[in-house]
Write a protein that holds these residues in place. Sequence first.
Motif, PDB file in Angstrom:
ATOM      1  N   VAL A 150       0.897  -1.152   0.000  1.00 13.66           N
ATOM      2  CA  VAL A 150       0.000   0.000   0.000  1.00 13.66           C
ATOM      3  C   VAL A 150       0.930   1.194   0.000  1.00 13.66           C
ATOM      4  CG1 VAL A 150      -1.651   1.332   1.345  1.00 13.66           C
ATOM      5  CG2 VAL A 150      -1.903  -1.127   1.192  1.00 13.66           C
ATOM      6  N   GLU A 151       0.751   2.061  -1.003  1.00 10.06           N
ATOM      7  CA  GLU A 151       1.690   3.154  -1.220  1.00 10.06           C
ATOM      8  C   GLU A 151       3.082   2.535  -1.298  1.00 10.06           C
ATOM      9  OE1 GLU A 151       0.766   6.079   1.748  1.00 10.06           O
ATOM     10  OE2 GLU A 151      -1.207   6.427   0.903  1.00 10.06           O
ATOM     11  N   SER A 152       3.995   2.868  -0.420  1.00  7.45           N
ATOM     12  CA  SER A 152       5.333   2.264  -0.488  1.00  7.45           C
ATOM     13  C   SER A 152       5.601   1.350   0.706  1.00  7.45           C
ATOM     14  CB  SER A 152       6.395   3.359  -0.567  1.00  7.45           C
ATOM     15  OG  SER A 152       6.324   4.160   0.598  1.00  7.45           O
ATOM     16  N   SER A 153       4.546   0.966   1.417  1.00  8.04           N
ATOM     17  CA  SER A 153       4.694   0.155   2.628  1.00  8.04           C
ATOM     18  C   SER A 153       4.355  -1.316   2.367  1.00  8.04           C
ATOM     19  CB  SER A 153       3.784   0.685   3.731  1.00  8.04           C
ATOM     20  OG  SER A 153       4.112   2.026   4.016  1.00  8.04           O
ATOM     21  N   VAL A 154       5.073  -2.199   3.056  1.00  6.85           N
ATOM     22  CA  VAL A 154       4.905  -3.637   2.886  1.00  6.85           C
ATOM     23  C   VAL A 154       3.655  -4.121   3.608  1.00  6.85           C
ATOM     24  CG1 VAL A 154       5.921  -5.916   3.318  1.00  6.85           C
ATOM     25  CG2 VAL A 154       7.398  -3.996   2.703  1.00  6.85           C
ATOM     26  N   VAL A 155       2.784  -4.804   2.854  1.00  4.31           N
ATOM     27  CA  VAL A 155       1.619  -5.464   3.431  1.00  4.31           C
ATOM     28  C   VAL A 155       1.937  -6.952   3.606  1.00  4.31           C
ATOM     29  CG1 VAL A 155      -0.807  -6.085   3.050  1.00  4.31           C
ATOM     30  CG2 VAL A 155       0.011  -3.797   2.429  1.00  4.31           C
ATOM     31  N   HIS A 156       2.562  -7.557   2.594  1.00  7.29           N
ATOM     32  CA  HIS A 156       2.948  -8.973   2.659  1.00  7.29           C
ATOM     33  C   HIS A 156       4.069  -9.198   1.645  1.00  7.29           C
ATOM     34  CE1 HIS A 156       1.666 -12.955   4.203  1.00  7.29           C
ATOM     35  NE2 HIS A 156       2.364 -13.384   3.168  1.00  7.29           N
ATOM     36  N   PHE A 157       5.062 -10.030   2.023  1.00  9.79           N
ATOM     37  CA  PHE A 157       6.192 -10.283   1.130  1.00  9.79           C
ATOM     38  C   PHE A 157       6.539 -11.763   1.139  1.00  9.79           C
ATOM     39  CE2 PHE A 157      10.952  -9.929   0.341  1.00  9.79           C
ATOM     40  CZ  PHE A 157      10.817  -9.688  -1.017  1.00  9.79           C
ATOM     41  N   PHE A 158       6.679 -12.321  -0.048  1.00  9.17           N
ATOM     42  CA  PHE A 158       7.073 -13.718  -0.245  1.00  9.17           C
ATOM     43  C   PHE A 158       8.293 -13.692  -1.151  1.00  9.17           C
ATOM     44  CE2 PHE A 158       7.084 -17.657  -2.608  1.00  9.17           C
ATOM     45  CZ  PHE A 158       6.731 -18.626  -1.689  1.00  9.17           C
ATOM     46  N   HIS A 159       9.378 -14.376  -0.722  1.00 13.17           N
ATOM     47  CA  HIS A 159      10.626 -14.294  -1.486  1.00 13.17           C
ATOM     48  C   HIS A 159      11.344 -15.641  -1.467  1.00 13.17           C
ATOM     49  CE1 HIS A 159      14.154 -12.407  -3.199  1.00 13.17           C
ATOM     50  NE2 HIS A 159      14.896 -12.845  -2.201  1.00 13.17           N
ATOM     51  N   ASN A 160      11.708 -16.106  -2.651  1.00 18.33           N
ATOM     52  CA  ASN A 160      12.484 -17.346  -2.801  1.00 18.33           C
ATOM     53  C   ASN A 160      11.900 -18.523  -2.024  1.00 18.33           C
ATOM     54  OD1 ASN A 160      14.226 -15.977  -4.482  1.00 18.33           O
ATOM     55  ND2 ASN A 160      15.698 -15.528  -2.865  1.00 18.33           N
ATOM     56  N   GLY A 161      10.598 -18.727  -2.122  1.00 15.05           N
ATOM     57  CA  GLY A 161       9.965 -19.898  -1.529  1.00 15.05           C
ATOM     58  C   GLY A 161       9.509 -19.752  -0.096  1.00 15.05           C
ATOM     59  N   ALA A 162       9.620 -18.572   0.498  1.00 19.46           N
ATOM     60  CA  ALA A 162       9.212 -18.406   1.902  1.00 19.46           C
ATOM     61  C   ALA A 162       8.659 -16.998   2.138  1.00 19.46           C
ATOM     62  CB  ALA A 162      10.394 -18.648   2.829  1.00 19.46           C
ATOM     63  N   GLU A 163       7.786 -16.900   3.116  1.00 22.04           N
ATOM     64  CA  GLU A 163       7.277 -15.593   3.494  1.00 22.04           C
ATOM     65  C   GLU A 163       8.331 -14.859   4.307  1.00 22.04           C
ATOM     66  OE1 GLU A 163       2.587 -15.868   3.859  1.00 22.04           O
ATOM     67  OE2 GLU A 163       3.605 -17.348   5.125  1.00 22.04           O
ATOM     68  N   SER A 164       8.418 -13.560   4.077  1.00 23.83           N
ATOM     69  CA  SER A 164       9.373 -12.717   4.782  1.00 23.83           C
ATOM     70  C   SER A 164       8.609 -11.486   5.264  1.00 23.83           C
ATOM     71  CB  SER A 164      10.512 -12.319   3.835  1.00 23.83           C
ATOM     72  OG  SER A 164      11.386 -11.437   4.467  1.00 23.83           O
ATOM     73  N   LEU A 165       8.186 -11.517   6.520  1.00 25.81           N
ATOM     74  CA  LEU A 165       7.299 -10.481   7.038  1.00 25.81           C
ATOM     75  C   LEU A 165       7.982  -9.540   8.027  1.00 25.81           C
ATOM     76  CD1 LEU A 165       4.152 -12.755   7.472  1.00 25.81           C
ATOM     77  CD2 LEU A 165       4.801 -11.342   5.511  1.00 25.81           C
ATOM     78  N   ASN A 166       9.308  -9.493   8.015  1.00 25.17           N
ATOM     79  CA  ASN A 166      10.054  -8.637   8.948  1.00 25.17           C
ATOM     80  C   ASN A 166       9.736  -7.157   8.778  1.00 25.17           C
ATOM     81  OD1 ASN A 166      11.279 -10.982   9.815  1.00 25.17           O
ATOM     82  ND2 ASN A 166      13.099 -10.690   8.550  1.00 25.17           N
ATOM     83  N   ASN A 167       9.506  -6.717   7.544  1.00 27.47           N
ATOM     84  CA  ASN A 167       9.264  -5.296   7.276  1.00 27.47           C
ATOM     85  C   ASN A 167       7.786  -4.972   7.086  1.00 27.47           C
ATOM     86  OD1 ASN A 167      12.028  -4.618   7.349  1.00 27.47           O
ATOM     87  ND2 ASN A 167      12.279  -5.430   5.282  1.00 27.47           N
ATOM     88  N   GLN A 168       6.923  -5.912   7.426  1.00 20.87           N
ATOM     89  CA  GLN A 168       5.486  -5.728   7.271  1.00 20.87           C
ATOM     90  C   GLN A 168       4.985  -4.633   8.214  1.00 20.87           C
ATOM     91  OE1 GLN A 168       2.965  -8.958   8.710  1.00 20.87           O
ATOM     92  NE2 GLN A 168       1.678  -8.747   6.899  1.00 20.87           N
ATOM     93  N   LEU A 169       4.088  -3.793   7.709  1.00 18.86           N
ATOM     94  CA  LEU A 169       3.465  -2.781   8.557  1.00 18.86           C
ATOM     95  C   LEU A 169       2.793  -3.455   9.748  1.00 18.86           C
ATOM     96  CD1 LEU A 169       1.639  -0.311   6.121  1.00 18.86           C
ATOM     97  CD2 LEU A 169       3.505   0.218   7.665  1.00 18.86           C
TER      98      LEU A 169
END
Length: 182
Positions: A59-78
């Motif tokens: 949303v805008e430039s903020s992380v709502v959900h991130f999946f990278h290289n086969g795994a979820e990566s939610l460290n920077n999630q709002l």
Amino acid sequence: MKRAGVLHLITCLLLWFVPGVVPQPTLCQAINGDTAILPCANQTSEKLNMKKYSIYWQVESSVVHFFHNGAESLNNQLKRYQNRTRLFLDQLEHGNFSLILSQVQHGDEAVYFCIYRNGETRAIGKHAVRLNVSDIQPIKGNSLYLGQPSHHRNCSSNAKDSDMFVFSLHLLVVIVAWILQL
């Protein structure tokens, strides 16, 4: 205005109105407190190797959900989205990158972007989804039900592709006729 400038302007206008060239957000409706599914799909007939993909919901430039290289990566999630988002992990390899947003709140109303990238081929896809939140169930005839049928009962396209095609074709005919008279 010179002929080249007019042709450039016409080309830009046509690109803007031709369906699919400039993506329009899918409209999704949710009821306050319910769960919403924000659609995002990579149309493919083959299984995707998700270890090569990144899927980024924002949303805008903020992380709502991130999946990278086969795994979820939610460290920077709002923080406001923590423990409220997930993907259909069992459907990712089939191209379903839709986001499940639970406990929807009025503050969740926004335009969400699903951006996915194949790290191997460098192919990128992007979808926009506008989420509207209300306190009551939408009724038939509401803008929610306009447009093409959707696999997600809470979402629809903003405009029919056929309507945009007819408009684009009409615009093209008028412009060509105008150019021929120059």
